[in-house]
Write a protein that holds these residues in place. Sequence first.
Motif, short mmCIF file in Angstrom:
data_model
loop_
_atom_site.label_atom_id
_atom_site.label_comp_id
_atom_site.label_asym_id
_atom_site.label_seq_id
_atom_site.Cartn_x
_atom_site.Cartn_y
_atom_site.Cartn_z
N ASN A 26 0.87 -1.17 0.00
CA ASN A 26 0.00 0.00 0.00
C ASN A 26 0.92 1.22 0.00
OD1 ASN A 26 -1.86 2.00 0.55
ND2 ASN A 26 -2.74 0.99 2.32
N VAL A 27 0.92 1.98 -1.09
CA VAL A 27 1.86 3.09 -1.24
C VAL A 27 1.12 4.42 -1.24
CG1 VAL A 27 3.67 4.09 -2.70
CG2 VAL A 27 3.39 1.61 -2.60
N HIS A 28 1.62 5.34 -0.43
CA HIS A 28 1.11 6.71 -0.35
C HIS A 28 2.24 7.63 -0.77
CE1 HIS A 28 -2.69 5.84 1.81
NE2 HIS A 28 -2.02 4.72 2.03
N ALA A 29 1.97 8.49 -1.75
CA ALA A 29 3.01 9.35 -2.31
C ALA A 29 2.67 10.82 -2.13
CB ALA A 29 3.19 9.05 -3.80
N LEU A 30 3.64 11.58 -1.66
CA LEU A 30 3.50 13.03 -1.55
C LEU A 30 3.97 13.63 -2.87
CD1 LEU A 30 2.96 15.42 0.49
CD2 LEU A 30 5.45 15.54 0.67
N VAL A 31 3.11 14.44 -3.49
CA VAL A 31 3.47 15.07 -4.76
C VAL A 31 3.09 16.55 -4.72
CG1 VAL A 31 3.21 12.93 -6.08
CG2 VAL A 31 1.29 14.49 -5.90
N ARG A 32 3.93 17.38 -5.30
CA ARG A 32 3.61 18.81 -5.38
C ARG A 32 2.55 19.07 -6.43
NH1 ARG A 32 9.10 21.75 -6.25
NH2 ARG A 32 9.43 19.83 -7.37
N ASP A 33 2.64 18.35 -7.55
CA ASP A 33 1.75 18.59 -8.68
C ASP A 33 1.04 17.28 -9.06
OD1 ASP A 33 0.48 19.28 -11.02
OD2 ASP A 33 2.28 20.06 -12.01
N PRO A 34 -0.18 17.08 -8.59
CA PRO A 34 -0.91 15.84 -8.88
C PRO A 34 -1.11 15.57 -10.37
CG PRO A 34 -1.99 17.04 -7.11
CD PRO A 34 -0.93 17.94 -7.69
N SER A 35 -1.08 16.62 -11.20
CA SER A 35 -1.25 16.40 -12.64
C SER A 35 -0.08 15.61 -13.24
CB SER A 35 -1.40 17.74 -13.38
OG SER A 35 -0.19 18.46 -13.37
N LYS A 36 1.03 15.55 -12.53
CA LYS A 36 2.19 14.77 -12.98
C LYS A 36 2.19 13.35 -12.43
CE LYS A 36 5.17 18.80 -13.46
NZ LYS A 36 6.44 19.44 -13.04
N SER A 46 -1.73 5.83 -3.86
CA SER A 46 -2.50 6.95 -3.32
C SER A 46 -1.65 8.20 -3.38
CB SER A 46 -2.90 6.68 -1.87
OG SER A 46 -3.73 5.56 -1.79
N VAL A 47 -2.13 9.19 -4.10
CA VAL A 47 -1.38 10.44 -4.29
C VAL A 47 -1.93 11.51 -3.36
CG1 VAL A 47 -0.90 12.26 -5.96
CG2 VAL A 47 -0.77 9.87 -6.65
N HIS A 48 -1.03 12.16 -2.64
CA HIS A 48 -1.40 13.20 -1.68
C HIS A 48 -0.70 14.50 -2.07
CE1 HIS A 48 -3.12 10.19 1.05
NE2 HIS A 48 -2.12 9.44 0.63
N PRO A 49 -1.45 15.51 -2.50
CA PRO A 49 -0.83 16.80 -2.81
C PRO A 49 -0.22 17.40 -1.55
CG PRO A 49 -3.10 16.71 -3.59
CD PRO A 49 -2.89 15.53 -2.72
N GLY A 50 0.98 17.94 -1.70
CA GLY A 50 1.62 18.56 -0.55
C GLY A 50 3.01 19.05 -0.88
N ASP A 51 3.68 19.48 0.16
CA ASP A 51 5.01 20.05 0.02
C ASP A 51 5.82 19.69 1.25
OD1 ASP A 51 7.11 22.23 0.41
OD2 ASP A 51 6.32 22.75 -1.57
N MET A 52 7.08 19.36 1.06
CA MET A 52 7.96 18.99 2.17
C MET A 52 8.07 20.10 3.21
SD MET A 52 9.04 15.92 2.02
CE MET A 52 10.21 16.11 3.34
N MET A 53 7.84 21.32 2.82
CA MET A 53 7.96 22.44 3.75
C MET A 53 6.67 22.67 4.55
SD MET A 53 11.03 23.13 3.33
CE MET A 53 11.07 24.52 4.44
N ASP A 54 5.63 21.90 4.26
CA ASP A 54 4.35 22.03 4.95
C ASP A 54 4.12 20.78 5.79
OD1 ASP A 54 1.75 22.38 5.79
OD2 ASP A 54 0.89 22.23 3.78
N ARG A 55 4.40 20.88 7.06
CA ARG A 55 4.27 19.72 7.95
C ARG A 55 2.87 19.11 7.91
NH1 ARG A 55 7.33 21.95 13.33
NH2 ARG A 55 9.33 22.28 12.33
N GLY A 56 1.88 19.94 7.81
CA GLY A 56 0.50 19.45 7.77
C GLY A 56 0.23 18.53 6.60
N SER A 57 0.85 18.81 5.46
CA SER A 57 0.62 17.97 4.28
C SER A 57 1.37 16.64 4.38
CB SER A 57 1.00 18.71 3.00
OG SER A 57 2.39 18.90 2.89
N LEU A 58 2.27 16.53 5.34
CA LEU A 58 3.02 15.28 5.54
C LEU A 58 2.35 14.37 6.55
CD1 LEU A 58 6.60 16.78 5.83
CD2 LEU A 58 5.67 15.51 3.90
N ARG A 59 1.77 14.93 7.56
CA ARG A 59 1.27 14.14 8.69
C ARG A 59 0.18 13.14 8.32
NH1 ARG A 59 1.96 19.10 12.44
NH2 ARG A 59 3.95 18.58 13.38
#
Length: 92
Positions: A26-36, A46-59
């Motif tokens: 089961n893989v969850h991926a953090l991506v800046r641009d979901p269109s890519k 599972s794609v999760h929009p976010g940014d390494m500099m935003d802790r909330g998008s990582l948690r």
Amino acid sequence: MKYFVTGATGFIGGQVARQLAQAGHNVHALVRDPSKAADLIAQGISVHPGDMMDRGSLRRPMAGVDGVFHSVILGTLSRKCWSAGESIDYEW
């Protein structure tokens, strides 16, 4: 097992995410641009929009994972922080 992958739209992170998914994880991926990330989504990742500099998008996507594969190029983060006048704090 459940894994969280950063940099999944890049070369190394993408390969890691795809291989984990192909192995049945089961893989969850953090991506800046979901269109890519259409190919990742097509493989059941599972794609999760976010940014390494935003802790909330990582948690949320990291909750309950068995492992993390961090493949974001650190130089990119360092330049971003430097230009914003911030320091990097990896102790989340």
